[in-house]
Design an enzyme around this catalytic site. Structure first.
Site, PDB file in Angstrom:
ATOM      1  N   LEU A  33       8.282  30.566   7.528  1.00  0.00           N
ATOM      2  CA  LEU A  33       8.437  29.496   8.521  1.00  0.00           C
ATOM      3  C   LEU A  33       7.336  29.533   9.580  1.00  0.00           C
ATOM      4  O   LEU A  33       6.891  30.596   9.990  1.00  0.00           O
ATOM      5  CB  LEU A  33       9.816  29.601   9.178  1.00  0.00           C
ATOM      6  N   HIS A  37       7.640  23.791  10.476  1.00  0.00           N
ATOM      7  CA  HIS A  37       9.065  23.859  10.133  1.00  0.00           C
ATOM      8  C   HIS A  37       9.907  23.756  11.411  1.00  0.00           C
ATOM      9  O   HIS A  37      10.932  23.068  11.441  1.00  0.00           O
ATOM     10  CB  HIS A  37       9.393  25.179   9.434  1.00  0.00           C
ATOM     11  N   GLN A  61       9.594  24.231  -9.269  1.00  0.00           N
ATOM     12  CA  GLN A  61       8.531  23.316  -8.864  1.00  0.00           C
ATOM     13  C   GLN A  61       7.133  23.926  -8.976  1.00  0.00           C
ATOM     14  O   GLN A  61       6.148  23.290  -8.615  1.00  0.00           O
ATOM     15  CB  GLN A  61       8.783  22.786  -7.450  1.00  0.00           C
ATOM     16  N   SER A 186       2.250  27.066   4.946  1.00  0.00           N
ATOM     17  CA  SER A 186       2.487  28.467   4.601  1.00  0.00           C
ATOM     18  C   SER A 186       1.333  29.024   3.770  1.00  0.00           C
ATOM     19  O   SER A 186       1.112  30.224   3.720  1.00  0.00           O
ATOM     20  CB  SER A 186       3.783  28.614   3.793  1.00  0.00           C
TER      21      SER A 186
END
Ligand code: AMP
Length: 281
Positions: A33, A37, A61, A186
């Site tokens: 995070l 976020h 994914q 990230s």
């Protein structure tokens, strides 16, 4: 912050909040995070009495050659950030409980999944749509908060929610950036110092393209200019630059007023994406 791991428990928790008249805002993430976020969390907290964040690195994914195993997973830090941000619950399901043996169902959001990121990442948006639908069915939130940084993902999820009559309001939130314009991600931690120095060029080139398009330069020339500018970024390899209709993600037609200029740029094994709105006419 309350940490919930079982899919059956998370829905009970949100139902108990809703029974007391609280609106539930849901922010799904893959963890690691950061400030972006947290901007989604703040938006959710401003609009909802209860905020639930999920942290789940969704194997479905990622392609076979993508960064699933090296994707950062600093769960303790994530939990601490959620606690400080006033998140009410953190849902962190086990991969085994999301995808038990024999799991064999997928959600395919047709045309919106195919261009742009979908070209190089076949199956990516099936994985996204499937996990988001599972999470929505488990959590049953009132509102779903997603970032515009992943613009195609937002379009795919909005389409799915509409097509499947999901009883949730999808809220798109603006892209958060570093002071030099780089979209927070990230994956930015993978960049070497040299790559980090060059990475804001993606946003700079998109903004330059936006200006050209908004002052009347035809889309093919805009795209060519942006591509040319990015072809000289040291250490970088361009995947795509496209100027599309913001609602269909296809080539704009003469009546399109709301466009989107999107790009994907690689630095070594790190893939960065970004996009900006373009208003014409
Ligand atoms: P991720 O953990 O990367 O899957 O992202 C979780 C959510 O945060 C998604 O809805 C993303 O679109 C959103 N998000 C990630 N980075 C940004 C950013 N820089 N600005 C706005 N939203 C973001």
């Amino acid at each position: 912050v309350r940490i919930v791991r079982a899919p059956a428990a998370v829905g009970k928790l949100t139902a108990s909040w809703q029974a007391r008249g609280e609106r539930v805002g849901f922010v799904p993430t893959m963890g690691a995070l950061h400030a972006a976020h947290l901007s989604l969390v703040r938006r959710a907290a401003a609009e909802c009495g209860k905020v639930l964040v999920s942290v789940f690195v969704n194997p479905m994914q990622f392609g076979p050659k993508e960064d699933f195993s090296r994707y950062p997973r600093p769960f303790r830090e994530d939990a601490a950030l959620c606690r400080r941000a006033g998140v009410d619950a953190l849902y962190h399901p086990h991969p085994r409980s999301m995808y038990p043996p024999g799991f064999d169902t997928a959600v395919d959001v047709g045309r919106l999944s195919r261009p742009l990121c979908g070209k190089q990442r076949p199956g990516h948006f099936r994985g996204v749509a499937t996990v988001v639908l599972k999470l929505l069915l488990q959590v049953q939130p009132d509102r779903l908060y997603l970032g515009e940084k992943d613009f195609q993902q937002l379009a795919v999820v909005r389409r799915m929610a509409r097509d499947l009559d999901l009883p949730v309001r999808v809220v798109g939130c603006p892209t958060k950036r570093e002071p030099d314009g780089l979209a927070i991600s990230s994956r930015n931690v993978y960049l070497t110092p040299g790559q980090r120095g060059a990475a804001p060029d993606l946003h700079k080139a998109l903004v330059e393209g936006k200006r050209l398009a908004e002052s009347g330069t035809p889309p093919p020339q805009v795209v060519a200019r942006v591509r040319r500018r990015l072809s000289s970024v040291p250490d970088a390899r361009l995947e795509y630059i496209e100027l599309v209709d913001a609602s269909t993600l296809e080539s704009p037609n003469p009546r399109s007023r709301s466009l989107r200029l999107l790009g994907a740029l690689w630095f070594g094994r790190t893939r960065l994406i970004d996009n900006v709105p373009v208003k014409v006419g």
